[in-house]
Design an enzyme around this catalytic site. Structure first.
Site, PDB file in Angstrom:
ATOM      1  N   ASN A 445     -24.609   7.480 -16.695  1.00 29.75           N
ATOM      2  CA  ASN A 445     -24.350   7.700 -18.120  1.00 29.75           C
ATOM      3  C   ASN A 445     -22.905   7.256 -18.371  1.00 29.75           C
ATOM      4  OD1 ASN A 445     -23.951   8.617 -20.680  1.00 29.75           O
ATOM      5  ND2 ASN A 445     -24.192  10.797 -20.198  1.00 29.75           N
ATOM      6  N   LYS A 447     -21.347   7.045 -21.043  1.00 27.74           N
ATOM      7  CA  LYS A 447     -20.733   7.770 -22.165  1.00 27.74           C
ATOM      8  C   LYS A 447     -19.991   6.777 -23.074  1.00 27.74           C
ATOM      9  CE  LYS A 447     -20.712  11.958 -19.503  1.00 27.74           C
ATOM     10  NZ  LYS A 447     -20.069  13.197 -19.146  1.00 27.74           N
ATOM     11  N   HIS A 532     -27.932  15.757 -24.359  1.00 30.19           N
ATOM     12  CA  HIS A 532     -26.743  15.902 -23.507  1.00 30.19           C
ATOM     13  C   HIS A 532     -25.847  16.995 -24.078  1.00 30.19           C
ATOM     14  CE1 HIS A 532     -23.083  15.053 -21.302  1.00 30.19           C
ATOM     15  NE2 HIS A 532     -23.852  14.381 -20.430  1.00 30.19           N
ATOM     16  N   GLU A 534     -22.780  17.210 -24.404  1.00 32.21           N
ATOM     17  CA  GLU A 534     -21.708  16.756 -25.297  1.00 32.21           C
ATOM     18  C   GLU A 534     -22.247  16.547 -26.715  1.00 32.21           C
ATOM     19  OE1 GLU A 534     -20.574  13.531 -22.782  1.00 32.21           O
ATOM     20  OE2 GLU A 534     -19.746  14.966 -21.345  1.00 32.21           O
ATOM     21  N   GLU A 603     -27.640  19.844 -16.121  1.00 31.54           N
ATOM     22  CA  GLU A 603     -26.211  19.545 -16.051  1.00 31.54           C
ATOM     23  C   GLU A 603     -25.422  20.779 -16.475  1.00 31.54           C
ATOM     24  OE1 GLU A 603     -25.616  14.921 -16.441  1.00 31.54           O
ATOM     25  OE2 GLU A 603     -25.531  15.905 -18.380  1.00 31.54           O
ATOM     26  N   GLY A 609     -17.540  16.526 -15.547  1.00 32.93           N
ATOM     27  CA  GLY A 609     -16.208  15.913 -15.641  1.00 32.93           C
ATOM     28  C   GLY A 609     -15.093  16.831 -15.192  1.00 32.93           C
ATOM     29  N   SER A 649     -20.140  16.180 -11.934  1.00 31.19           N
ATOM     30  CA  SER A 649     -19.219  15.884 -10.832  1.00 31.19           C
ATOM     31  C   SER A 649     -19.936  15.459  -9.558  1.00 31.19           C
ATOM     32  CB  SER A 649     -18.294  17.070 -10.563  1.00 31.19           C
ATOM     33  OG  SER A 649     -17.513  17.328 -11.711  1.00 31.19           O
TER      34      SER A 649
END
Ligand code: 13P
Length: 687
Positions: A445, A447, A532, A534, A603, A609, A649
């Site tokens: 991904n 992003k 996702h 985010e 996730e 991250g 991660s």
């Protein structure tokens, strides 16, 4: 090596302690009257005789024996290891100083810890206790997990209860009849005159101090000087080892004449019955007819019959009046009488000083004046069962059932271990089979990273890397919309799948800035990431919005990579399962056929991250839960077939471990997907 030695030490100590406690418990329980007398000795030595009447002493003695036996038994079999070791330590911490005190003050000469079976001096007892104390310390400090278990926990109660009942029966048998094993010098077969002699090779040597002309000198008998020397002093020394006689105080004084009949009785080659009563005041009179009948039998057959007692004359007279006893009485030392037979009264049959038979009042021989003479009957014959034979019998009665139960337990235990191993192996194989049925996937991904040229360069590099080495899993890259059409040209005809990172929740129309599922599809992409974290966080995507998006994506022939995962506070509150279950609601309306085009990606937001990865176990645990939810809402088959990726991660260094878990089917990679080498490294985790 050190661990092995420690293991050996712990088990050695534990068996030493077990042997000592079992022996101590059994030897006490075999002879409750012996312990009773010993406790009374102690009570008297400490001026507490009034606190130790017979019944109290018997109960206390039997309880002590039971506790000792139980502790030893538990230590031997490895039952309740921790608590047993601790109680043993407390026991030893109490008794070791006490035995030191006894050794220093010597209020009773033999401690009585092993009954009459093994007589130790007080210093020997103290030494023994020091060893046991050290052993129990080893057991407490290092023995918690190192004590070998001889029986399984689930079946230990069987042998524990069995052994306790057995040992209690031993005690009650001894109280009702006589001790099962007779360790005293008056046991059946014992030659009393022999037991009255000192043993060893000791010699008594006397030397004399003589004086002549003011000069003193020691002489022996062999060089005794002439009469010119005058006698001053003498001394007698014991040379060699002197083993004191086992019987040191047996005298029978005729109650009426005071004559000592001991030698005559012991030397008599005919039969002598001795009715033994340490105290006539407490003797059983319920069987007086039996005593009188045996006396009549002796009268009729010309055998001697004496009643030995330490009671005074008035007690004798009272007994005679009460029971009609016509037999003669002798006075004998009280302790010796208690040693002769553990019953009041008890009966001994002697012939030539040898004990031929022994009976408690509860089991007097059934004879009267008409019975056959002893020379012709079984009664008059010596049946030396022998201590060893008797002990062996007892041992076998106890040990065989124990061995059988323990053996069956071990067989059962061994079999269940093998079965468990096989089952485990079978389960692993089953898990692996399930896993190999599913697609293994590594998806990137990107992003909002990389401009078009950088994206093209990365896609090209990846294409070449994978062309050189075919991956062992499906590889997908999900790029910003602006890359899709160009990258599709690079990935076409390769192993690399292409996906978008989002699509609109509307089909088409006046939605400025949005890109529909159909438009994504038209670029040549086959996948789309939806849900996702985010997008959920920054763009407020709800379960309902995602439901729309999923429907549109599937309707337009896109495969959905559907993301779920909790934030840190939810994980810390233990709500992760609840959260992912709620997020999955966007999919519950799908048919099983539609679900076949969905890939799930767990996730955890706190791992995205941040460099903080969920452990492989954490990932497995929640993946298994998610699969369970799919099974519940769709079917077992759907759950087994759906791929669940882990994201957060994920790096080349941890991918292998995470992917090894049975419910983890690959990864959705963020940061590490932006470098070809890293992404390839993660793909290689499947090799
Ligand atoms: P990182 O791999 O950078 O943690 O991101 C994971 C992710 O969000 C993939 O969708």
């Amino acid at each position: 090596m050190k661990q092995k030695l420690l293991w050996l030490l712990v088990n050695l100590c534990r068996f030493v302690v077990a042997a000592a406690f079992i022996f101590s418990g059994v030897t006490k329980m075999i002879d409750p009257h012996g312990v009773e007398y010993k406790l009374q000795d102690y009570a008297e030595a400490f001026g507490l005789a009034s606190l130790m009447p017979s019944t109290v002493a018997i109960v206390a003695g039997m309880l002590l024996a039971l506790v000792e036996f139980r502790l030893g038994f538990c230590a031997f079999f490895g039952i309740y290891r921790r608590i047993t070791a601790r109680i043993l330590l407390v026991f030893m911490l109490l008794f070791t100083p006490l035995t030191l005190y006894l050794a220093l003050t010597n209020p009773v000469t033999d401690c009585g810890c092993f009954g009459e079976a093994l007589v130790l001096t007080n210093w020997q007892t103290f030494g023994k206790n020091i060893i046991l104390l050290l052993c129990t310390i080893v057991m407490v400090v290092w023995g918690r997990t190192r004590q070998l278990r001889i029986i399984s926990e689930s079946r230990q109660w069987i042998i524990l209860i069995y052994s306790q009942i057995f040992v209690l029966c031993l005690g009650f048998y001894a109280l009702w009849r006589l001790p099962l094993v007779d360790f005293r010098p008056f046991h059946i077969g014992a030659n009393i005159p022999e037991q009255m002699q000192d043993g060893g090779d000791a010699e008594f040597v006397t030397t004399y101090l003589m004086e002549k002309d003011g000069k003193q000198q020691w002489f022996g008998l062999e060089d005794y000087p002439d009469s010119t020397w005058t006698y001053v002093d003498s001394k007698t020394e014991v040379i060699g080892e002197l083993i004191p006689a086992a019987i040191d105080n047996l005298q029978m004084y005729d109650q009426t004449t005071g004559e000592d009949l001991t030698d005559m009785v012991l030397a008599d080659e005919g039969y002598t019955f001795l009715l033994i009563s340490p105290s006539l005041e407490d003797a059983d009179d319920g069987h007086m007819d039996a005593y009188n009948r045996i006396y009549d039998f002796c009268q009729a057959n010309d055998y001697r019959f004496l009643c030995l007692t330490s009671s005074n004359d008035s007690c004798v007279v009272r007994w005679q009046e009460m029971t009609g006893a016509e037999y003669p009485f002798c006075h004998t030392d009280n302790l010796t009488l208690k040693t002769m037979v553990r019953s009041n009264p008890g009966l001994l049959l002697l012939k030539g000083g040898v004990v031929i038979g022994k009976w408690p009042f509860t089991d007097m021989p059934d004879i009267d004046e008409d019975s056959p003479r002893l020379e012709q009957s079984e009664l008059g014959r010596l049946h030396v069962e022998g201590n060893a034979k008797m002990a062996l019998k007892f041992f076998l009665w106890f040990i065989i059932p124990l061995l059988v139960v323990t053996f069956l337990d071990r067989v059962w235990w061994g079999t269940s271990i093998v079965i468990n191993r096989m089952r485990k192996k079978h389960n692993i194989v089953k898990q692996l089979n399930k896993k190999t049925m599913r697609k293994k996937i590594v998806a990137g991904n990107w992003k909002m990273n990389l401009n078009l040229q950088e994206g093209v360069a990365l896609a090209t590099e990846l294409k070449e890397a994978l062309a050189a080495e075919k991956p062992n899993c499906d590889v997908i890259i999900c790029t910003p919309f602006i890359h899709l059409a160009t990258v599709a040209g690079i990935t076409e005809g390769t192993v690399i799948g292409l996906g978008a990172e989002n699509c609109a929740d509307k089909e088409k129309g006046a939605y400025t800035g949005e890109v529909s599922a159909a438009q994504v599809k038209s670029t040549g992409a086959q996948y789309v990431i939806l849900g996702h974290s985010e997008r959920r966080t920054y763009y407020g995507e709800t379960v309902e919005i995602l439901k729309e998006k999923v429907d549109l994506a599937l309707a337009n022939g896109l495969k959905v990579i559907f993301c779920i995962g909790e934030v840190l506070e939810e994980r810390e509150a233990g709500k992760q399962n609840e959260v992912v279950a709620a997020q999955l609601e966007s999919l519950y309306h799908l048919s099983e056929e539609q679900l076949a085009n969905v890939i799930l990606a767990y996730e955890p937001v706190w791992a995205i991250g941040t460099g903080k990865t969920a452990t492989a176990e954490q990932a497995q645990e929640i993946h298994e839960f998610i699969r369970g939810i799919i099974a519940g809402n769709f079917s077992e088959k759907a759950a087994e077939e759906i791929s669940i990726l882990y994201g957060g991660s994920c790096k080349p260094s941890n991918a292998k471990e995470i992917f090894s878990k049975p419910d983890v089917d690959g990864g959705l990679i963020g940061g590490a997907a932006l470098k070809c080498a890293d992404f390839k490294g993660i793909i290689d985790a499947w090799n």
